[in-house]
Design an enzyme around this catalytic site. Structure first.
Site, PDB file in Angstrom:
ATOM      1  N   LYS A 185      58.905  11.960   8.091  1.00  0.00           N
ATOM      2  CA  LYS A 185      59.008  12.850   9.242  1.00  0.00           C
ATOM      3  C   LYS A 185      59.140  12.072  10.554  1.00  0.00           C
ATOM      4  O   LYS A 185      59.830  12.500  11.476  1.00  0.00           O
ATOM      5  CB  LYS A 185      57.804  13.791   9.287  1.00  0.00           C
ATOM      6  CG  LYS A 185      57.794  14.817   8.155  1.00  0.00           C
ATOM      7  CD  LYS A 185      59.011  15.733   8.189  1.00  0.00           C
ATOM      8  CE  LYS A 185      58.960  16.830   7.152  1.00  0.00           C
ATOM      9  NZ  LYS A 185      60.111  17.751   7.240  1.00  0.00           N
ATOM     10  N   TYR A 244      54.894  11.346   3.411  1.00  0.00           N
ATOM     11  CA  TYR A 244      55.300  12.502   4.206  1.00  0.00           C
ATOM     12  C   TYR A 244      55.496  12.120   5.671  1.00  0.00           C
ATOM     13  O   TYR A 244      56.541  12.397   6.274  1.00  0.00           O
ATOM     14  CB  TYR A 244      54.262  13.621   4.079  1.00  0.00           C
ATOM     15  CG  TYR A 244      54.648  14.896   4.789  1.00  0.00           C
ATOM     16  CD1 TYR A 244      55.621  15.737   4.259  1.00  0.00           C
ATOM     17  CD2 TYR A 244      54.051  15.258   5.995  1.00  0.00           C
ATOM     18  CE1 TYR A 244      55.985  16.904   4.907  1.00  0.00           C
ATOM     19  CE2 TYR A 244      54.405  16.423   6.653  1.00  0.00           C
ATOM     20  CZ  TYR A 244      55.375  17.246   6.112  1.00  0.00           C
ATOM     21  OH  TYR A 244      55.744  18.399   6.753  1.00  0.00           O
TER      22      TYR A 244
END
Length: 283
Positions: free
Chosen positions: A179, A175
């Site tokens: 990002k 994740y």
């Protein structure tokens, strides 16, 4: 905030009942924009409890709400892991509206199965997060930007990043990496598109009270033997108490910033990544 009357906005990841995508759709519609909203057709097991059954119909329900503002809102289901579907999505919006003025890349992969130490992270899960959180954004910009450039009227692109774009955490390799990468893409695209008066920015929310299903939260609720809704309520209260401003971030807080960055009030803001977190992270 200036009116968006006559503008056309495409918003991905817009089907959640309490999500940033829905809040953004309603905010932009209230400001006068016509909308195209999209989401992935998820199975019932991948929906939070309050979205299961027939009461909530994802982007169809959001579109019904948005149309109450008197503007057009079309719905298109799209699997953002497939390049051809993203290309077809952009082509369909152009076909229906004739243009895209505002592109909001809001969709993200469901968190939970990735929440393991990096050496235990399944390679397929790593690629899934890359596909949805980063590659899909690149492709949406790739296919939408030429239309914006050809029209010669500028444009706005806003990417939903995260505080995980600026601060890594244990068991968040997939994740957080995607990002972090999204901020790099935002800056590079901003410079590529600046000569065409197309701005590209990112918003970086902290913990948001979206109720979008997290596999991790479901697993924790199961371990504690309590309903997911009960666990979520406890988590929201805890996060609110820990926030300097005394509450958790709501989707509308993020939507308000997205709307500003999408408007004619922000012509000289590009390549930036703005926090929306109540003071939990400053850089």
């Amino acid at each position: 905030m200036s009116s968006l009357k006559g503008k056309v906005a495409l918003i991905t990841g817009a089907g959640g009942r309490k999500g940033i995508g829905r809040a953004t759709a309603l905010k932009l519609a209230a400001l006068g924009a016509d909308l195209a909203i999209t989401d992935f057709a998820r199975p019932q097991t991948d929906l939070p409890p309050q979205e299961r059954g027939e009461q909530w119909r994802g982007i169809e329900s959001v579109a019904k709400e948005a149309r109450k503002h008197g503007h057009k809102c079309t719905t298109i289901f799209c699997d953002l892991s497939k390049s051809v579907e993203i290309r077809d999505l952009i082509d369909e919006v152009i076909s229906q509206f004739g243009k895209i003025d505002i592109l909001i890349n809001n969709a993200r992969a469901i968190i939970g199965k990735d929440r393991v130490p990096v050496w235990e992270l399944d390679e397929a899960e790593w690629h899934h997060f890359l596909d949805i959180n980063l590659t899909a954004v690149y492709l949406a910009i790739k296919y939408a930007a030429p239309h914006m450039i050809e029209r010669g009227q500028g444009g706005r692109i806003v990417n939903t990043a995260s505080d995980a774009s600026k601060r890594g955490k244990a068991t968040s390799s997939a994740y957080s990496s995607t990002k972090f990468g999204l901020l790099g893409l935002t800056q590079c695209a901003a410079l590529d598109l600046a000569p065409h008066k197309i701005t590209v920015n990112a918003v970086c929310p902290g913990s948001v009270n979206t109720d979008r299903l997290s596999y991790q939260e479901q697993a924790t609720a199961d371990e504690q033997g309590i309903p997911l809704e009960t666990y979520r309520a406890q988590l929201v209260e805890q996060l609110g108490q820990a926030n300097p401003l005394g509450r958790i971030v709501e989707s509308e807080d993020v939507a308000n910033l997205i709307a500003f960055l999408s408007s004619d009030d922000a012509p000289m803001i590009t390549g930036q990544a703005y926090n929306v977190n109540g003071g939990t992270l400053f850089h």
